[in-house]
Design an enzyme around this catalytic site. Structure first.
Site, PDB file in Angstrom:
ATOM      1  N   SER A  26       0.814  -1.214   0.000  1.00  0.00           N
ATOM      2  CA  SER A  26       0.000   0.000   0.000  1.00  0.00           C
ATOM      3  C   SER A  26       0.845   1.261   0.000  1.00  0.00           C
ATOM      4  CB  SER A  26      -0.994  -0.022   1.163  1.00  0.00           C
ATOM      5  OG  SER A  26      -0.337  -0.055   2.400  1.00  0.00           O
ATOM      6  N   GLY A  27       1.938   1.240  -0.793  1.00  0.00           N
ATOM      7  CA  GLY A  27       2.622   2.485  -1.141  1.00  0.00           C
ATOM      8  C   GLY A  27       1.954   3.063  -2.389  1.00  0.00           C
ATOM      9  N   ALA A  29       2.505   2.771  -5.554  1.00  0.00           N
ATOM     10  CA  ALA A  29       2.249   1.871  -6.684  1.00  0.00           C
ATOM     11  C   ALA A  29       1.045   0.964  -6.402  1.00  0.00           C
ATOM     12  CB  ALA A  29       3.491   1.041  -6.980  1.00  0.00           C
ATOM     13  N   LYS A  49       0.876  -5.587   4.673  1.00  0.00           N
ATOM     14  CA  LYS A  49       1.472  -6.239   5.844  1.00  0.00           C
ATOM     15  C   LYS A  49       1.221  -5.432   7.134  1.00  0.00           C
ATOM     16  CE  LYS A  49       6.079  -6.413   5.802  1.00  0.00           C
ATOM     17  NZ  LYS A  49       7.478  -6.834   5.602  1.00  0.00           N
ATOM     18  N   ALA A  60       8.531   9.344   2.052  1.00  0.00           N
ATOM     19  CA  ALA A  60       9.276  10.074   1.017  1.00  0.00           C
ATOM     20  C   ALA A  60       9.184  11.568   1.273  1.00  0.00           C
ATOM     21  CB  ALA A  60       8.729   9.722  -0.360  1.00  0.00           C
ATOM     22  N   GLN A  61      10.322  12.223   1.249  1.00  0.00           N
ATOM     23  CA  GLN A  61      10.355  13.657   1.507  1.00  0.00           C
ATOM     24  C   GLN A  61      10.371  14.460   0.214  1.00  0.00           C
ATOM     25  OE1 GLN A  61      13.910  13.894   3.876  1.00  0.00           O
ATOM     26  NE2 GLN A  61      12.921  13.101   5.715  1.00  0.00           N
ATOM     27  N   GLY A  63       9.808  14.276  -3.501  1.00  0.00           N
ATOM     28  CA  GLY A  63       8.638  14.555  -4.301  1.00  0.00           C
ATOM     29  C   GLY A  63       8.567  13.688  -5.527  1.00  0.00           C
ATOM     30  N   GLU A 128      16.749  18.390  -7.406  1.00  0.00           N
ATOM     31  CA  GLU A 128      17.521  17.469  -6.558  1.00  0.00           C
ATOM     32  C   GLU A 128      18.707  16.973  -7.371  1.00  0.00           C
ATOM     33  OE1 GLU A 128      14.906  14.475  -4.987  1.00  0.00           O
ATOM     34  OE2 GLU A 128      13.691  15.938  -3.926  1.00  0.00           O
ATOM     35  N   HIS A 249      21.653   6.712   0.257  1.00  0.00           N
ATOM     36  CA  HIS A 249      21.379   8.149   0.316  1.00  0.00           C
ATOM     37  C   HIS A 249      22.514   8.810   1.091  1.00  0.00           C
ATOM     38  CE1 HIS A 249      19.441  11.984   0.833  1.00  0.00           C
ATOM     39  NE2 HIS A 249      18.429  11.579   0.071  1.00  0.00           N
ATOM     40  N   ARG A 298      23.417  10.835  -6.596  1.00  0.00           N
ATOM     41  CA  ARG A 298      23.710  10.461  -5.211  1.00  0.00           C
ATOM     42  C   ARG A 298      24.728   9.336  -5.080  1.00  0.00           C
ATOM     43  NH1 ARG A 298      17.505   9.154  -3.712  1.00  0.00           N
ATOM     44  NH2 ARG A 298      17.363  11.398  -3.888  1.00  0.00           N
ATOM     45  N   HIS A 359      19.043   3.235   0.927  1.00  0.00           N
ATOM     46  CA  HIS A 359      17.854   4.065   0.749  1.00  0.00           C
ATOM     47  C   HIS A 359      16.859   3.449  -0.222  1.00  0.00           C
ATOM     48  CE1 HIS A 359      15.441   7.657   0.355  1.00  0.00           C
ATOM     49  NE2 HIS A 359      15.748   7.798  -0.921  1.00  0.00           N
ATOM     50  N   ARG A 394      19.176   5.186  -9.374  1.00  0.00           N
ATOM     51  CA  ARG A 394      17.945   5.932  -9.652  1.00  0.00           C
ATOM     52  C   ARG A 394      18.160   7.442  -9.549  1.00  0.00           C
ATOM     53  NH1 ARG A 394      14.021   8.019  -6.106  1.00  0.00           N
ATOM     54  NH2 ARG A 394      15.329   7.200  -4.433  1.00  0.00           N
ATOM     55  N   SER A 399      11.115   7.810  -8.292  1.00  0.00           N
ATOM     56  CA  SER A 399      10.534   6.544  -7.834  1.00  0.00           C
ATOM     57  C   SER A 399       9.024   6.592  -7.650  1.00  0.00           C
ATOM     58  CB  SER A 399      11.209   6.076  -6.547  1.00  0.00           C
ATOM     59  OG  SER A 399      11.323   7.138  -5.648  1.00  0.00           O
TER      60      SER A 399
HETATM   61  C1  SIN Z   1      15.137  12.777  -0.835  1.00  0.00           C
HETATM   62  O1  SIN Z   1      14.220  13.503  -0.495  1.00  0.00           O
HETATM   63  O2  SIN Z   1      16.320  13.078  -0.770  1.00  0.00           O
HETATM   64  C2  SIN Z   1      14.798  11.414  -1.361  1.00  0.00           C
HETATM   65  C3  SIN Z   1      14.099  11.543  -2.623  1.00  0.00           C
HETATM   66  C4  SIN Z   1      14.245  10.288  -3.398  1.00  0.00           C
HETATM   67  O3  SIN Z   1      14.714   9.289  -2.859  1.00  0.00           O
HETATM   68  O4  SIN Z   1      13.946  10.312  -4.593  1.00  0.00           O
END
Ligand code: SIN
Length: 551
Positions: A26-27, A29, A49, A60-61, A63, A128, A249, A298, A359, A394, A399
């Site tokens: 239940s994310g 996707a 689960k 997720a922070q 976006g 980012e 990360h 990253r 991450h 990625r 994602s």
């Molecule tokens: C982040 O906010 O740094 C993570 C974003 C991501 O993993 O795409």
């Protein structure tokens, strides 16, 4: 993997129900798949689960990446994704993702998502690592995933989709000719026991179970990211790929050398707004390492930090956001500021200690962007899948976008036509790893298969995993054994692939094989047989459909 010497019985099914499609997870996707299927008139049962929406998306922070700016275009987003993916992206899949991303964002807004607006009222765009344009939409400052989850969970509930919370997917039910025709599930009680098991018979099972960050001791992923879906899919006969491509990360809050489990993420968007990485004396460490400096992809930032830590003996570096102004930082990143404060650090007024941690898992079930796998009736979308979109590393904020795009495509496919179904044969026992070994598996993976690996460490990891004991046959299967078994499977494939790949590429760095080698521009694809043996082959990087590797 060690040969299976004992297998424990699956909990017997006390009930049977029929549905069209079972979605697991239940994310973003899973929720989007279920919502779109319900809108298409399919009967859907969603199994999760934990509590609804408790998957990785909620944390997720950053976006969602999408081409929405007037200075941006699809070719640039494709190019940035391919550069980050370091030669292992499937360009067709990347282009599909990029072209369908704006519509996925628009649908999210139609469903009620409140994205942070810019001065013109349209969604604000930020940048980012690895992006050449501002193209990340976000919500609640740094709570983008929570808003996606809130929106899609709400949409799911209004559509009356059957939701089985705190319910584990134990095993795919298969017909005599190997097609997936449902799922054995069981409720997880407060103590982790599996109770009230039953069979959900379905024409299709869509795995949206997320990644396997907890194969490492410290990770930004929530507790449920234990690779269960990937392990279940392997047992059902599918192939998995790119498992060695675990993205670390660079800026996970460092709270001590012994910190284990889920750690606080400090979003890349903080660097996107101008924060920089510095060493103990305040000297910046990224200029000179990459033209994009602190906003390099990253893998580059994590590897640069790892090299710095190795050279200096330090345990962490510092993230300095103080030049952004305390008010701005507090307003733009309220959740991160809160989480840092809870750990004793004030991001608005002082540099905070950070270090790389596991991450995102780029590898997974080999699938196309419609979710098709090599097994009839079994589909995979989101982080559990390896579609070739992310390649060896990625691109930030691709994602959730991928999860939504793949979910919509998979739902459209299943709305148009369901697989054959068929009656499953009785599911056999499963080999289960002794759950008391979970922490040791994660510690060994962290020690030997981290940001930088070498043959000695990976050989030690593989050898150690091969002698981890199986559960005795009379031990009842429970959630702990199910998760530990999945983590052991994942760690074994990770060690196998990382050892075989004698080069450095994207998220996979070998100190004893530092260069990228053209002959390794291939995926490592694995399956396991009934005795637990791993079979690995190389597959060219090209469209998965064209390669004929999906049903
Ligand atoms: C982040 O906010 O740094 C993570 C974003 C991501 O993993 O795409």
């Amino acid at each position: 993997m060690s040969t299976v010497v004992a297998a424990v019985p699956l909990p017997a099914a006390g009930w049977v129900r029929r549905t069209d499609v079972v979605v697991v997870g239940s994310g973003a996707a899973g929720l989007m798949t279920a919502v779109a299927l319900a809108d298409a008139g399919r009967r859907v049962t969603l199994v999760t689960k934990g509590a609804l929406g408790a998957g990785s998306t909620a944390w997720a922070q950053g976006g969602l990446a999408a081409v929405l700016g007037s200075d941006d275009d699809a070719d640039l987003h494709v190019a940035d994704t391919l550069v980050a993916g370091a030669g292992l992206c499937d360009e067709d899949a990347v282009r599909t993702l990029v072209e369908e991303a704006p519509a996925a964002v628009a649908l999210l807004q139609e469903l009620g998502a409140r994205l942070d607006p810019g001065p013109d009222g349209r969604p604000a765009l930020t940048r980012e690592g690895g992006h050449s344009r501002d193209r990340i939409v976000h919500a609640g400052g740094d709570a983008s995933g929570a808003e996606v989850t809130r929106t899609l969970s709400g949409a799911l509930r209004t559509r009356g989709v059957e939701v089985l919370e705190h319910t584990a997917a134990l095993e795919a039910l298969r017909t005599a000719d190997g097609a997936v025709a449902g799922l054995r599930v069981a409720r997880v009680d407060g103590g982790g026991a599996l109770v009230d098991a039953g069979d959900l018979l379905a024409r299709a099972v869509v795995l949206a179970t997320g990644g396997y960050g907890h194969v490492y001791a410290a990770t930004s992923a929530p507790a449920g990211a234990t690779g269960d879906g990937l392990a279940l899919a392997l047992r059902a006969g599918v192939e998995v790929a790119d498992v060695e491509m675990v993205q670390f990360h660079p800026t996970v809050l460092w709270t001590g050398p012994g910190a284990t489990g889920q750690q606080v993420l400090v979003s890349e968007a903080v660097r996107g707004e101008g924060a920089v990485l510095v060493d103990g004396s305040g000297r910046r460490i990224m200029p000179g390492a990459h033209p994009l400096a602190d906003l390099a992809p990253r893998d580059v930032v994590s590897a640069t930090i790892a090299a710095h830590l190795r050279a200096t003996g330090a345990e962490h570096v510092w993230l300095d956001a103080t030049t952004l102004g305390a008010d701005f930082v507090a307003r733009r990143f309220p959740g991160i500021v809160r989480a840092c404060r809870a750990a004793g650090f004030d991001l608005t007024r002082e540099p905070v200690p950070v270090a790389p941690a596991a991450h995102y898992t780029c590898g997974g079930v080999l699938a196309d962007l419609d979710g098709r796998t090599s097994v009839e009736g079994l589909f995979a979308v989101g982080e559990v899948a390896c579609t070739g979109v992310h390649g060896a590393n990625r691109l930030a904020s691709n994602s959730i976008t991928e999860g939504l795009v793949a979910a919509r495509r998979c739902a459209a496919l299943l709305a148009a036509d369901l697989p054959g179904g068929g009656e499953p044969v009785e599911a056999g026992p499963v080999a289960a790893i002794e759950p008391t070994r979970r922490a040791a598996i994660a510690a060994a993976t962290s020690r030997n298969a981290g940001v930088v690996r070498d043959a000695d460490g990976l050989t030690r990891l593989a050898a150690g995993l091969a002698v981890v004991p199986w559960c005795p046959a009379d031990r009842p299967l429970d959630l702990a054994a199910l998760e530990t078994t999945a983590l052991h499977t994942v760690a074994t494939l990770l060690a196998t692939a990382a050892l075989a790949r004698t080069e450095s590429r994207g998220a996979h760095r070998r100190s004893d094989a530092p260069g990228t080698r053209p002959e390794w521009e291939v995926r490592l694809v694995h399956r396991i047989d009934r005795t637990g043996h791993v079979h690995t082959r190389r597959q060219p990087v090209r469209s998965l459909v064209a390669a004929g590797s999906v049903a």
